[in-house]
Design a protein around this motif. Structure first.
Motif, short mmCIF file in Angstrom:
data_model
loop_
_atom_site.label_atom_id
_atom_site.label_comp_id
_atom_site.label_asym_id
_atom_site.label_seq_id
_atom_site.Cartn_x
_atom_site.Cartn_y
_atom_site.Cartn_z
N SER A 1 0.83 -1.20 0.00
CA SER A 1 0.00 0.00 0.00
C SER A 1 0.86 1.26 0.00
N TYR A 2 2.03 1.18 0.65
CA TYR A 2 2.94 2.34 0.66
C TYR A 2 3.42 2.62 -0.77
N VAL A 3 3.76 1.55 -1.49
CA VAL A 3 4.19 1.71 -2.88
C VAL A 3 3.05 2.25 -3.72
N PHE A 4 1.85 1.66 -3.54
CA PHE A 4 0.70 2.02 -4.36
C PHE A 4 0.30 3.47 -4.15
N ASN A 5 0.43 3.95 -2.93
CA ASN A 5 0.04 5.33 -2.63
C ASN A 5 1.12 6.35 -2.94
N ASN A 6 2.27 5.86 -3.40
CA ASN A 6 3.37 6.75 -3.80
C ASN A 6 3.93 6.29 -5.15
#
Length: 509
Positions: free
Chosen positions: A258-263
């Motif tokens: 989710s960290y990757v997806f949101n950035n």
């Protein structure tokens, strides 16, 4: 305000025309954008004529009776005016004529006319007639399949979206902060220029300005796109990964993803690939569907569910067209999570020996879906779930298609404790009257769904009782008369476990 078309695609369409592609099919709803593209390719030397079902069979440029094709009161007579060996160069723009091609009632005369014009363009000297089939639905008759080139007008990229926003702000003399513009660009991805302007009109009329608060408005308008598709539905989500009992390894993975997806912008610059999605296989009732819902909440994006059953059409090419429309819909709403539940039912029969009929359709759907999954550049994160992997083609069960493959087993004692606590706390019944540890031994072999059912039944019984208390003893009493999934589906579970051991899945626990 005219739509800006990327030069790269204008050059591609011109190349198709120059290479004598006689029939070019443009499946697009924004006819103004298509008109501009065709005008740019035609230039000033080529005559362009339009036919549409409203009866406006006129000169393409003037859009009035001047220059109309004589006697063109129907499509057949319109085409007949060009179905000869007279040397000429012309573009014919036929709008929303796909009804003549439908397999249930094709118009043989229209199809024959188009084939004749196409053959003259390909084989007669001096005849250069390009027919543009501009339709809101993609229907290709078999007789013309080899002669038709499908040309896709892509949705605007980030630069085009920013240009649309800038032009709009300039036209209405409003200021939009640079950070807000960047946020809006991300939110508008997957929408056409027409839809972007419509949403900005709505935002401007609502508040007299356009700012980051309008992201919610954009999402609501994207929901309209979903509802109109009829194939994909939007699922409301409220609980995140904390609502999933156990599955610590899977939840840790999704938290990191989710960290990757949101950035994504920063991640791509750093060298990371665009996340594709995950395949979760395992026992029924053990949290696969709940995890799909929690993923969307964790990613803070909409959850879409693809109903594979609605893809299947009764006419040739209809199923493939439905899948294309479903994918376009998901990409229009991106960033989002696309949940495909019970994947094995979607592509059932691919491992069979039979040929023809539904199996051929399923095979084509499977190839189309895999190609999209492998090559997609949109921020659609796919969460596919499956119980019985024995019917899935082996192409699905390797990490090249999905980022990771997870196996969900029957919950361990620690996971059962967590599941009990989640469902009791959710109902306000996790009190000192309940000792969850005393329930674990008796629930060996229970699924998460079994445990939820036990809690629900106990709470209902407590509501009816005089003291209205949920206690350990009352829970144990319900457990004593509950048959778990490991009992009711013992043979099936043994069969599934054997199938799971043949593959290298990551343990969700």
């Amino acid at each position: 305000m005219s739509q800006k078309i990327n030069d790269q695609f204008e050059m591609q369409l011109a190349a198709y025309v120059d290479s004598l592609r006689p029939l070019i099919y443009i499946n697009h709803f924004d006819f103004n954008a298509v008109d501009e593209l065709i005008k740019n390719v035609a230039g000033s030397e080529t005559s362009v004529y339009e036919y549409n079902e409203a009866g406006h069979h006129v000169d393409f440029y003037t859009k009035c009776s001047k220059g109309a094709v004589p006697g063109s009161d129907n499509l057949n007579s319109f085409l007949a005016a060009f179905d000869d060996n007279e040397p000429q160069t012309a573009f014919l723009v036929l709008k929303d004529v796909h009804r003549y091609f439908r397999p249930e009632n094709p118009d043989a005369a229209i199809i024959a006319r188009l084939k004749s014009i196409a053959e003259r363009t390909m084989f007669r000297d001096g005849v250069y007639i390009t027919v543009f089939l501009v339709c809101s639905d993609l229907v290709i008759p078999i007789e013309l399949e080899k002669m038709i080139t499908v040309f896709d007008i892509p949705m605007p990229g980030d630069k085009e979206i920013q240009s649309i926003i800038d032009d709009y702000a300039k036209g209405f003399q409003i200021e939009i902060a640079p950070d807000t513009v960047n946020e809006l660009v991300m939110s508008f991805r997957g929408l056409s220029a027409f839809e972007i302007r419509q949403i900005m009109n709505l935002a401007y009329q609502r508040s007299g300005q356009i700012d980051s608060k309008d992201k919610d408005l954009i999402l609501k308008e994207k929901e309209q796109v979903i509802k109109k598709s009829g194939i994909i539905e939007i699922i409301p989500v409220s609980s995140g990964l904390h609502s999933v009992g156990g599955l610590g390894n899977l939840k840790k993975y999704l938290g990191d993803k989710s960290y990757v997806f949101n950035n994504l912008g920063e991640a791509r610059k750093f060298g990371l690939d665009l996340p594709k999605g995950i395949l979760i296989v395992g026992m029924p009732g053990c949290g696969k569907s709940l995890t799909a819902k929690a993923t969307a909440s964790q990613f803070n994006v909409p959850l879409l569910r693809l109903d594979i059953g609605k893809l299947m059409g009764k006419f040739v090419g209809e199923s493939e067209g439905n899948l294309r429309r479903a994918i376009k819909t998901a990409e229009a709403v991106a960033p989002c999570v696309l949940w495909i539940d019970e994947l094995e039912k979607a592509f059932a029969g691919l491992s069979g020996q039979g040929q023809g009929g539904g199996s051929d359709v399923t095979t084509r759907l499977f190839g189309q879906f895999l190609t999209w999954l492998q090559e997609k550049e949109s921020s659609v994160y796919v969460v596919a779930t499956s119980n019985n992997i024995s019917t899935l083609p082996p192409e699905f069960l390797r990490k090249g298609r999905f980022d990771e493959l997870f196996l969900v087993k029957l919950p361990t004692a620690e996971e059962r404790r967590s599941i009990f606590e989640i469902h009791l706390r959710k109902r306000g019944k996790l009190t000192e009257d309940v000792d969850v540890l005393k329930l674990l031994k008796d629930t060996d072999g229970y699924s998460g769904a079994d445990i939820e059912a036990v809690v629900k039944e106990t709470v209902e019984a407590a509501f009816i009782s005089q003291d209205r208390a949920v206690t350990t003893e009352k829970l144990k009493k319900v457990i004593g008369k509950t048959k778990s999934i490991s009992v009711t589906m013992k043979e099936k579970i043994d069969e599934l476990n054997k199938a799971y051991t043949a593959y290298d899945f990551e343990d969700a626990t």
